[in-house]
Design a protein around this motif. Structure first.
Motif, PDB file in Angstrom:
ATOM      1  N   ILE A   1       0.795  -1.233  -0.092  1.00 20.49           N
ATOM      2  CA  ILE A   1      -0.074  -0.047  -0.008  1.00 20.49           C
ATOM      3  C   ILE A   1       0.681   1.353  -0.020  1.00 20.49           C
ATOM      4  CG2 ILE A   1      -1.736   1.351   1.232  1.00 20.49           C
ATOM      5  CD1 ILE A   1      -2.879  -1.544   2.341  1.00 20.49           C
ATOM      6  N   CYS A   2       2.086   1.510   0.638  1.00 24.31           N
ATOM      7  CA  CYS A   2       2.919   2.311   0.776  1.00 24.31           C
ATOM      8  C   CYS A   2       3.489   2.617  -0.576  1.00 24.31           C
ATOM      9  CB  CYS A   2       3.961   2.065   1.831  1.00 24.31           C
ATOM     10  SG  CYS A   2       3.566   2.012   3.450  1.00 24.31           S
ATOM     11  N   MET A   3       3.646   1.503  -1.399  1.00 27.50           N
ATOM     12  CA  MET A   3       4.326   1.684  -2.520  1.00 27.50           C
ATOM     13  C   MET A   3       3.218   2.224  -3.584  1.00 27.50           C
ATOM     14  SD  MET A   3       7.626   0.876  -2.427  1.00 27.50           S
ATOM     15  CE  MET A   3       7.529   0.805  -0.674  1.00 27.50           C
ATOM     16  N   ARG A   4       1.935   1.718  -3.238  1.00 25.46           N
ATOM     17  CA  ARG A   4       0.980   2.319  -4.298  1.00 25.46           C
ATOM     18  C   ARG A   4       0.737   3.722  -4.084  1.00 25.46           C
ATOM     19  NH1 ARG A   4      -2.075  -2.526  -3.226  1.00 25.46           N
ATOM     20  NH2 ARG A   4      -3.480  -1.356  -1.737  1.00 25.46           N
ATOM     21  N   ILE A   5       0.846   4.170  -2.811  1.00 27.31           N
ATOM     22  CA  ILE A   5       0.367   5.724  -2.325  1.00 27.31           C
ATOM     23  C   ILE A   5       1.862   6.309  -3.125  1.00 27.31           C
ATOM     24  CG2 ILE A   5       0.761   7.265  -0.658  1.00 27.31           C
ATOM     25  CD1 ILE A   5      -0.945   5.366   1.134  1.00 27.31           C
ATOM     26  N   ARG A   6       3.014   5.904  -2.862  1.00 28.55           N
ATOM     27  CA  ARG A   6       4.496   6.591  -3.708  1.00 28.55           C
ATOM     28  C   ARG A   6       4.161   6.840  -5.027  1.00 28.55           C
ATOM     29  NH1 ARG A   6       9.066   3.567  -0.846  1.00 28.55           N
ATOM     30  NH2 ARG A   6      10.172   4.391  -2.780  1.00 28.55           N
TER      31      ARG A   6
ATOM     32  N   PRO B   1      -6.098   3.772   3.803  1.00 30.41           N
ATOM     33  CA  PRO B   1      -4.608   4.206   3.791  1.00 30.41           C
ATOM     34  C   PRO B   1      -4.713   5.428   3.231  1.00 30.41           C
ATOM     35  CG  PRO B   1      -5.091   2.229   2.810  1.00 30.41           C
ATOM     36  CD  PRO B   1      -6.477   2.520   3.261  1.00 30.41           C
ATOM     37  N   VAL B   2      -3.883   6.327   3.329  1.00 28.36           N
ATOM     38  CA  VAL B   2      -3.965   7.805   2.685  1.00 28.36           C
ATOM     39  C   VAL B   2      -2.560   8.447   2.404  1.00 28.36           C
ATOM     40  CG1 VAL B   2      -6.238   8.194   2.921  1.00 28.36           C
ATOM     41  CG2 VAL B   2      -4.487   9.153   4.556  1.00 28.36           C
ATOM     42  N   GLY B   3      -1.628   7.709   3.367  1.00 24.95           N
ATOM     43  CA  GLY B   3      -0.256   8.367   3.502  1.00 24.95           C
ATOM     44  C   GLY B   3       0.898   7.417   3.931  1.00 24.95           C
ATOM     45  N   THR B   4       2.209   7.804   3.502  1.00 27.58           N
ATOM     46  CA  THR B   4       2.996   7.041   3.784  1.00 27.58           C
ATOM     47  C   THR B   4       4.547   7.890   4.026  1.00 27.58           C
ATOM     48  OG1 THR B   4       4.350   5.022   3.367  1.00 27.58           O
ATOM     49  CG2 THR B   4       3.618   6.603   1.628  1.00 27.58           C
ATOM     50  N   ALA B   5       5.435   7.297   4.474  1.00 26.08           N
ATOM     51  CA  ALA B   5       6.799   8.024   4.745  1.00 26.08           C
ATOM     52  C   ALA B   5       7.821   6.797   5.021  1.00 26.08           C
ATOM     53  CB  ALA B   5       6.815   9.183   5.748  1.00 26.08           C
TER      54      ALA B   5
ATOM     55  N   ILE C   1       2.816   4.098   7.715  1.00 25.75           N
ATOM     56  CA  ILE C   1       1.448   4.155   6.993  1.00 25.75           C
ATOM     57  C   ILE C   1       0.654   5.042   7.678  1.00 25.75           C
ATOM     58  CG2 ILE C   1       0.545   1.960   7.683  1.00 25.75           C
ATOM     59  CD1 ILE C   1      -0.499   1.865   4.796  1.00 25.75           C
ATOM     60  N   ALA C   2      -0.124   5.819   6.885  1.00 29.75           N
ATOM     61  CA  ALA C   2      -1.274   6.892   7.815  1.00 29.75           C
ATOM     62  C   ALA C   2      -2.513   6.377   7.235  1.00 29.75           C
ATOM     63  CB  ALA C   2      -0.917   8.281   7.398  1.00 29.75           C
ATOM     64  N   TYR C   3      -3.391   6.402   8.173  1.00 31.53           N
ATOM     65  CA  TYR C   3      -4.943   5.831   7.679  1.00 31.53           C
ATOM     66  C   TYR C   3      -5.836   7.084   8.311  1.00 31.53           C
ATOM     67  CZ  TYR C   3      -3.322   1.061   7.596  1.00 31.53           C
ATOM     68  OH  TYR C   3      -2.707   0.000   7.326  1.00 31.53           O
ATOM     69  N   MET C   4      -6.536   7.525   7.366  1.00 32.63           N
ATOM     70  CA  MET C   4      -7.774   8.468   7.751  1.00 32.63           C
ATOM     71  C   MET C   4      -9.018   7.718   7.581  1.00 32.63           C
ATOM     72  SD  MET C   4      -8.834  11.944   6.480  1.00 32.63           S
ATOM     73  CE  MET C   4      -7.555  13.097   7.289  1.00 32.63           C
ATOM     74  N   ASN C   5      -9.583   7.525   8.902  1.00 30.90           N
ATOM     75  CA  ASN C   5     -10.764   6.843   8.931  1.00 30.90           C
ATOM     76  C   ASN C   5     -10.710   5.315   8.360  1.00 30.90           C
ATOM     77  OD1 ASN C   5     -12.302   8.814  10.235  1.00 30.90           O
ATOM     78  ND2 ASN C   5     -12.907   9.647   8.140  1.00 30.90           N
TER      79      ASN C   5
ATOM     80  N   VAL D   1      14.066   5.983 -10.264  1.00 30.75           N
ATOM     81  CA  VAL D   1      14.360   6.869  -9.131  1.00 30.75           C
ATOM     82  C   VAL D   1      13.621   6.788  -8.017  1.00 30.75           C
ATOM     83  CG1 VAL D   1      14.745   9.532  -8.590  1.00 30.75           C
ATOM     84  CG2 VAL D   1      15.668   8.618 -10.942  1.00 30.75           C
ATOM     85  N   GLU D   2      12.398   6.727  -8.184  1.00 32.53           N
ATOM     86  CA  GLU D   2      11.541   6.491  -6.889  1.00 32.53           C
ATOM     87  C   GLU D   2      11.432   5.239  -6.261  1.00 32.53           C
ATOM     88  OE1 GLU D   2       8.983   7.056  -3.999  1.00 32.53           O
ATOM     89  OE2 GLU D   2       9.969   8.419  -4.952  1.00 32.53           O
TER      90      GLU D   2
END
Length: 144
Positions: free
Chosen positions: A16-21, A55-59, A48-52, A35-36
């Motif tokens: 999921i992190c890879m998909r967000i990136r 999964p909406v964010g990553t770092a 990984i960050a979740y909103m409600n 590169v990415e």
């Protein structure tokens, strides 16, 4: 809206992190895949960050010869400016035991965002993935 940040520990969460990136960096910012997607060449801790529960964010961060480098902060476009990035940065900094040498390479348009957490610009602007960046270091004892 409820935001939850956690370590990405399962293969599913890492995917999921890879998909967000991919959505943010490859599709939106047109950064080349080569590169990415350097994950096979480095050892990093992923978040990984979740909103409600979505999964909406990553770092991630990695340990380098210079300290702990925070990188690859990505929030899906429709969830930006809703506190997800702030939650990611806060969680990650709190999770790092030794805060003496934390740094990141910030795209120019997000300098003010990272400044609010106590990051300070050092050095000269430079290009990374054809995007203008500044190196920023974390100032200890910053309250956020």
């Amino acid at each position: 809206m409820r935001i939850k940040v956690k370590f990405a520990s399962s293969n599913k969460e890492l995917e999921i992190c890879m998909r967000i990136r991919k959505s943010v960096f490859i599709e939106e910012q047109k950064i080349p895949k080569k590169v990415e997607l350097d994950d096979s060449t480095i050892k990093a801790i992923y978040f990984i960050a979740y909103m409600n529960d979505i999964p909406v964010g990553t770092a991630r961060y990695q340990k380098t010869q210079f300290g702990v480098k925070l990188e690859r902060f990505a929030v899906l476009k429709s969830y930006r400016n809703s506190g997800v990035g702030k939650a990611l940065v806060s969680f990650i900094i709190k999770s790092i035991e030794n805060k003496n040498n934390i740094y990141l390479h910030a795209q120019v348009h997000v300098i003010n965002f990272y400044s609010r957490f106590g990051f300070q610009i050092i050095g000269e602007k430079f290009y990374e993935a054809n995007i203008l960046h500044w190196k920023m270091v974390y100032k200890l004892n910053t309250k956020f």
